[in-house]
Write a protein that holds these residues in place. Structure first.
Motif, PDB file in Angstrom:
ATOM      1  N   ILE A   1      26.125   6.500   0.537  1.00  0.00           N
ATOM      2  CA  ILE A   1      25.040   7.484   0.588  1.00  0.00           C
ATOM      3  C   ILE A   1      25.668   8.879   0.685  1.00  0.00           C
ATOM      4  O   ILE A   1      26.557   9.097   1.506  1.00  0.00           O
ATOM      5  CB  ILE A   1      24.143   7.250   1.818  1.00  0.00           C
ATOM      6  N   TYR A   2      25.189   9.813  -0.147  1.00  0.00           N
ATOM      7  CA  TYR A   2      25.736  11.171  -0.126  1.00  0.00           C
ATOM      8  C   TYR A   2      24.746  12.206   0.378  1.00  0.00           C
ATOM      9  O   TYR A   2      25.130  13.320   0.699  1.00  0.00           O
ATOM     10  CB  TYR A   2      26.253  11.544  -1.519  1.00  0.00           C
TER      11      TYR A   2
ATOM     12  N   VAL B   1      22.755   8.341  -3.859  1.00  0.00           N
ATOM     13  CA  VAL B   1      23.807   7.341  -3.616  1.00  0.00           C
ATOM     14  C   VAL B   1      24.719   7.261  -4.837  1.00  0.00           C
ATOM     15  O   VAL B   1      24.384   7.781  -5.903  1.00  0.00           O
ATOM     16  CB  VAL B   1      23.189   5.948  -3.322  1.00  0.00           C
ATOM     17  N   ASP B   2      25.845   6.579  -4.681  1.00  0.00           N
ATOM     18  CA  ASP B   2      26.768   6.537  -5.827  1.00  0.00           C
ATOM     19  C   ASP B   2      26.336   5.531  -6.894  1.00  0.00           C
ATOM     20  O   ASP B   2      26.757   5.643  -8.037  1.00  0.00           O
ATOM     21  CB  ASP B   2      28.220   6.271  -5.356  1.00  0.00           C
TER      22      ASP B   2
ATOM     23  N   ILE C   1      24.839  20.208 -11.071  1.00  0.00           N
ATOM     24  CA  ILE C   1      25.836  19.139 -11.170  1.00  0.00           C
ATOM     25  C   ILE C   1      25.171  17.780 -11.391  1.00  0.00           C
ATOM     26  O   ILE C   1      24.006  17.582 -11.060  1.00  0.00           O
ATOM     27  CB  ILE C   1      26.738  19.106  -9.910  1.00  0.00           C
ATOM     28  N   ASN C   2      25.929  16.861 -11.958  1.00  0.00           N
ATOM     29  CA  ASN C   2      25.397  15.539 -12.280  1.00  0.00           C
ATOM     30  C   ASN C   2      25.876  14.460 -11.315  1.00  0.00           C
ATOM     31  O   ASN C   2      25.526  13.292 -11.450  1.00  0.00           O
ATOM     32  CB  ASN C   2      25.789  15.131 -13.694  1.00  0.00           C
ATOM     33  N   SER C   3      26.714  14.879 -10.362  1.00  0.00           N
ATOM     34  CA  SER C   3      27.245  13.896  -9.425  1.00  0.00           C
ATOM     35  C   SER C   3      27.639  14.615  -8.154  1.00  0.00           C
ATOM     36  O   SER C   3      28.084  15.760  -8.205  1.00  0.00           O
ATOM     37  CB  SER C   3      28.456  13.215 -10.066  1.00  0.00           C
ATOM     38  N   LEU C   4      27.499  13.944  -7.027  1.00  0.00           N
ATOM     39  CA  LEU C   4      27.885  14.553  -5.756  1.00  0.00           C
ATOM     40  C   LEU C   4      29.283  14.109  -5.326  1.00  0.00           C
ATOM     41  O   LEU C   4      29.773  14.517  -4.300  1.00  0.00           O
ATOM     42  CB  LEU C   4      26.906  14.164  -4.648  1.00  0.00           C
TER      43      LEU C   4
END
Lengths: 138, 436
Positions: free
Chosen positions: A30-31, A48-49, A134-137
């Protein structure tokens, strides 16, 4: 754009834990997350990833789970940065449904996550103002 | 397939059988059952006064309380040594209702259940899984005997242990399921959650449901879960009358055919006891014909229904009772409004975002009745925003208000979080104490 996972959770001790246990068991990280003080139930929202796996595993456990698009912008550690972002959105006449933030970790900057009625349109507007969505954390 | 020729007799033939058996039954009960003889004497009726079917109206009713007052076997017409079977009803409070059968009663009962099973599409080719709880309940052993009698392969799985039920279903090729409708839905949900598609992966094609009523939306739900080609019928009975085998639906689904050569139905006004003409809604009263161990005259079932005498497209001529509208003792009076749980069920089942299970709680707050209905949310699209969830809540309240004329509090819970029932579902909790 980013995928957000939303889970219907009853307002009872231990009910959020059931969600995190299910994710942990299947190595989903979880981010970012949030939930608010609503009377009987809440919607737990997370980034989440692996959202597809998260939905699959949570659904198996009986949770109603939904994936939707949200927007994320990295937050520089500078005075007035939030004010500037919100100002740009106001200028573009974008209404924010809800907003929360991710936590910074291992040298990554935190990000602000926001939900609007039309994520693609909002992203377009922010790009024009010079923001990098952005497309990802992770 | 039609099991017995009596199911297709003309009205005159049926009435001739009924009158002959009624006279015998009245003479028999008058001689053998002191509790009923006293009732007849109290209103001055003798067996010889019964000369036409219309004379049935002169006879006193039998009530559930007569069983209580004569517990355990005071209403029996035969000594215990002549009984080959004893059952008891699932009494929720106090003593159960005890019923018994002679060897001949067993034979009649079994054949009556065979008729109902055939009405619901069963044949000797079927593999029948009986997921009713065995034990003192008449449902399981009744269907068991009736299905075995037509030559089906019977699997007495009993209720519960859902995973094992599904294993047998897969491994032994179940084609016919006997269960309460609520347990059948639960089984179907679990089957689907295991990634099994009943239409592709299982052979289940017939459902014979009983133990509790099934509303039309619930039948639709059954098709969603078990597939569109699933033939799902319900049947009617109660242990006092014999158990299952009183009436059942045929594939026309236009009400339940009553085995009229063994049971005479009447519809009465539950307040006054007055017999109502065909086509009227009211309480179903049943007279059992030719029962040896436990003859019963004008038994008040408390079930609300209607009688239809028109012959059915299936070929049967026996009278049909409309699928139960509710039980007169299930009726709740909330803020002066009569409410049946089935009305609430119909509303809930028509809202696609909700699951088919629900609970109703009635309590009194500040002298006012408050009804809370708990339902399971199943549609993930509602999680887009809180406003969608509250819009759903408003929509449920509005539909309930339109159907009942009453406001209710709605509580949304996660799927599979309400209790599932293996027998009769208990969906209503009345916390008002006085029950009014």
């Amino acid at each position: 754009m980013l995928k957000q996972v939303a889970v219907f959770v009853e307002n009872q001790p231990g009910s959020l834990r059931k969600v995190t246990t299910a994710l942990h068991e299947h190595s989903v990280s979880i981010y970012a997350f949030n939930s608010y003080d609503t009377p009987e139930f809440c919607i737990l929202r997370m980034v989440v990833d692996n959202p597809v796996k998260a939905k699959e595993e949570l659904t198996k456990k009986g949770f109603v789970t939904r994936i939707c698009d949200v927007i994320a912008i990295r937050l520089e550690d500078e005075m007035g940065v939030m004010d500037k972002i919100l100002g740009s959105l106001m200028d573009s006449n974008v209404n924010i449904n809800y907003i929360y933030s991710s936590f910074g970790y291992s040298n990554q900057m935190s990000a602000v996550i926001l939900h609007t009625d039309d994520a693609a349109e909002t992203e377009e507007a922010l790009k024009k103002e010079g923001y990098d969505c952005i497309n990802s954390l992770f | 397939m039609i099991w017995a020729p009596e199911e297709t007799y003309s009205r005159e033939e049926i009435q001739a059988i009924q009158l002959r058996k009624l006279k015998q039954t009245v003479a028999y009960i008058y001689e053998k059952v002191p509790a009923y003889r006293q009732k007849m004497d109290a209103v001055g009726i003798k067996p010889a006064d019964i000369q036409t079917l219309k004379d049935l109206e002169k006879l006193p009713f039998t009530n559930k309380s007569d069983f209580r007052d004569n517990y355990p076997m005071g209403l029996f017409a035969r000594p215990r040594k002549e009984l080959v079977r004893v059952h008891a009803s699932s009494g929720t409070t106090g003593k159960p209702t005890v019923v018994g059968y002679t060897r001949n009663d067993m034979h009649v009962w079994t054949n009556n259940v065979s008729r109902i099973a055939c009405m619901g599409g069963a044949s000797k080719e079927d593999v029948a899984q009986i997921a009713f709880g065995y034990g003192m309940f008449t449902g399981a052993l009744g269907l068991h005997a009736g299905l075995e009698n037509i030559g089906a392969s019977v699997m007495p799985t009993s209720s519960g242990n859902t995973k094992k039920q599904i294993m047998y279903m897969q491994d032994l090729g179940t084609t016919l399921l006997v269960a309460t409708p609520s347990y059948a839905l639960h089984l179907g949900e679990v089957v689907r959650s295991m990634g099994i598609d009943p239409e592709e992966d299982l052979k289940v094609r017939i459902g014979l449901f009983g133990g509790e009523g099934m509303t039309e939306p619930m039948r639709d739900e059954m098709h969603r879960v078990w597939g569109n080609s699933f033939l799902c019928t319900q049947n009617y009975g109660m242990s006092e009358l014999c158990g299952p085998g009183v009436a059942g639906e045929c594939p026309e689904l236009q009400g339940m055919h009553i085995n009229e050569d063994w049971f005479i139905p009447e519809i009465i006004n539950p307040e006054t006891g007055e017999v109502l003409p065909p086509g009227s809604k009211g309480e179903l009263v049943i007279t059992c014909l030719g029962k040896e161990a436990l003859p019963l005259i004008r038994y008040r079932t408390k079930d609300l229904s209607m009688l239809m005498y028109e012959p059915c497209a299936c070929g049967r001529t026996t009278v049909r009772m409309e699928n139960l509208f509710g039980r007169s003792d299930d009726m709740m009076v909330i803020r002066g409004v009569n409410v049946f749980p089935t009305q609430i069920e119909e509303v809930i089942l028509q809202i696609p975002e909700l699951g088919p299970h629900y609970e109703i709680k009635v309590e009194r707050k500040n002298r006012l009745d408050v009804m809370t209905i708990t339902v399971e949310l199943i549609d993930d699209r509602l999680l887009d925003s809180y406003s969608k969830l509250s819009e759903l809540e408003k929509r449920i309240r509005k539909s309930l208000k339109a159907a009942l004329g009453l406001d209710a509090t709605i509580q949304l819970v996660a799927p599979m979080s309400l209790q599932r029932f293996e027998g009769k579902a208990k969906r209503v909790t009345d916390l008002r104490g006085d029950g009014l």
